[in-house]
Design a protein around this motif. Structure first.
Motif, PDB file in Angstrom:
ATOM      1  N   ALA A 155       0.830  -1.199   0.000  1.00 14.61           N
ATOM      2  CA  ALA A 155       0.000   0.000   0.000  1.00 14.61           C
ATOM      3  C   ALA A 155       0.868   1.254   0.000  1.00 14.61           C
ATOM      4  O   ALA A 155       0.590   2.225  -0.720  1.00 14.61           O
ATOM      5  N   THR A 188      -9.299   2.915  -0.187  1.00 14.68           N
ATOM      6  CA  THR A 188      -9.061   1.908  -1.216  1.00 14.68           C
ATOM      7  C   THR A 188     -10.392   1.449  -1.787  1.00 14.68           C
ATOM      8  O   THR A 188     -11.448   1.612  -1.159  1.00 14.68           O
ATOM      9  N   THR A 199     -12.215  -2.069  -2.826  1.00 17.80           N
ATOM     10  CA  THR A 199     -12.010  -3.471  -2.471  1.00 17.80           C
ATOM     11  C   THR A 199     -13.096  -4.357  -3.075  1.00 17.80           C
ATOM     12  O   THR A 199     -14.169  -3.879  -3.460  1.00 17.80           O
ATOM     13  N   LEU A 211      -8.322  -5.150   6.395  1.00 10.88           N
ATOM     14  CA  LEU A 211      -8.036  -4.973   4.971  1.00 10.88           C
ATOM     15  C   LEU A 211      -6.771  -5.749   4.617  1.00 10.88           C
ATOM     16  O   LEU A 211      -5.743  -5.599   5.269  1.00 10.88           O
ATOM     17  N   ASP A 231      -4.206  -7.358   1.219  1.00 15.15           N
ATOM     18  CA  ASP A 231      -3.840  -7.102  -0.170  1.00 15.15           C
ATOM     19  C   ASP A 231      -4.710  -7.880  -1.149  1.00 15.15           C
ATOM     20  O   ASP A 231      -4.977  -7.407  -2.259  1.00 15.15           O
ATOM     21  N   THR A 291      -7.780  -5.913  -2.018  1.00 17.46           N
ATOM     22  CA  THR A 291      -7.549  -4.537  -2.455  1.00 17.46           C
ATOM     23  C   THR A 291      -7.452  -4.482  -3.969  1.00 17.46           C
ATOM     24  O   THR A 291      -6.655  -5.197  -4.582  1.00 17.46           O
TER      25      THR A 291
END
Length: 322
Positions: A202, A296, A298, A307, A309, A312
């Protein structure tokens, strides 16, 4: 730029003190929340198999970006543009001192990496898109916030206590940089009681738009998420005064697959507040968020507020809320 770890170190210290004093509670609920948030936000990064030296290389990449940011900005804009913003001579000297500190951070990290027998990464070519001193100061506030989140987010990935201490000594200074810039900009020095950790991918996604190219051997193993831009309300430099429920619209190549907006902030239960996303209408701003918020897109909105990866799709972008 996009610096990694004072609060995590403080939490570890609090844990040690608490274990030595059993008559007192070990950690408050809030302290446990921050520590577990930092760990969970980085589960995917840990799966990448990043070593301590990889973490240092990542930190050096960010410090090179920040040092170059200040160097290029002060070379481009004369002092009178900064004093026109309301900065006095002492504040201007302090602002320039931040650039000097970032260069010192570069030297410290280079030394730590070289002592591990590894070639430190070199500076990249950057494009910061400077237009005026006001824009530079606003961007500086964001970079310092991201640096704090980066160091804090990487703390759970570091196994060597000496490396953690090195990073912590940088993080405390990054926090002072952020507070000074916020005060000089006329906004609250500390809008939230805790800072927000971000995982390496991120953070790199926030830094990547500034990076044009890097020397051979100085590219990180990380890849950036698709960029995310706010289209409504119109983004502004500095702090945005938005109320709960405000509809936010975003633009990204990943909007077609998105079902939620994630608002990552230390005040959100679990670390991230999720709001249902519609490509046409956007998503509503959740309640109780303040300070630096990372947004983000999602593919899911876990009730746990965690959250990762793998869900995302785009972002993050940075919002500073009053």
């Amino acid at each position: 730029m996009p610096s990694i770890m004072k609060i995590a170190g403080a939490v570890a210290g609090l844990a040690a003190v608490a274990s030595a004093l059993p008559a007192h509670p070990k950690l408050t609920t809030r302290q446990n929340h921050i520590y577990s948030l930092a760990r969970r936000q980085n589960a995917a990064a840990a799966a990448l198999g990043l070593s301590d030296v990889d973490i240092l290389q990542f930190a050096l990449t960010l410090e090179w970006l920040e040092a170059s940011f200040y160097q290029q900005g002060f070379a481009q804009f004369p002092d009178d543009q900064f004093t026109a913003l309301g900065l006095n001579q002492v504040q201007l000297a302090d602002l320039k001192g931040i650039g000097s500190s970032e260069q010192s951070h570069v030297g410290l990290l280079q030394s730590a990496i070289a002592q591990a027998g590894v070639q430190p990464v070199q500076p990249c070519q950057y494009n910061f898109g400077f237009t005026d001193a006001a824009g530079m100061v606003a961007t500086a506030a964001i970079l310092e916030s991201v640096g704090i989140s980066a160091y804090l987010g990487a703390a759970p990935l570091v196994s060597d206590s000496k490396i953690l201490s090195t990073a912590a000594s940088i993080l405390t200074i990054e926090a002072r940089h952020q507070s000074f810039i916020r005060i000089a900009s006329g906004v609250a020095a500390s809008p939230s009681p805790f800072d927000t950790p971000l995982g390496p991918k991120a953070v790199f996604s926030l830094a990547a738009p500034f990076i044009q190219s890097c020397p051979a051997g100085s590219n990180l193993i990380l890849t950036a998420f698709p960029t995310l831009k706010m289209t409504s309300p119109a983004p502004v430099a500095g702090v945005m005064a938005l109320v709960q429920g405000t509809m936010l619209n975003f633009e990204s190549e990943a909007t077609s697959g998105a079902t939620f907006c994630g608002f990552t902030n230390s005040a959100a239960p679990g670390g991230t507040a999720f709001s249902a996303f519609d490509p046409a209408q956007g998503c509503a701003l959740p309640p109780n968020l303040a300070g630096t918020v990372y947004v983000t897109l999602t593919s899911a909105g876990p009730a746990s507020g965690v959250l990762t990866d793998d869900i995302t799709l785009a972002g993050p972008l940075v919002m500073n809320l009053s």
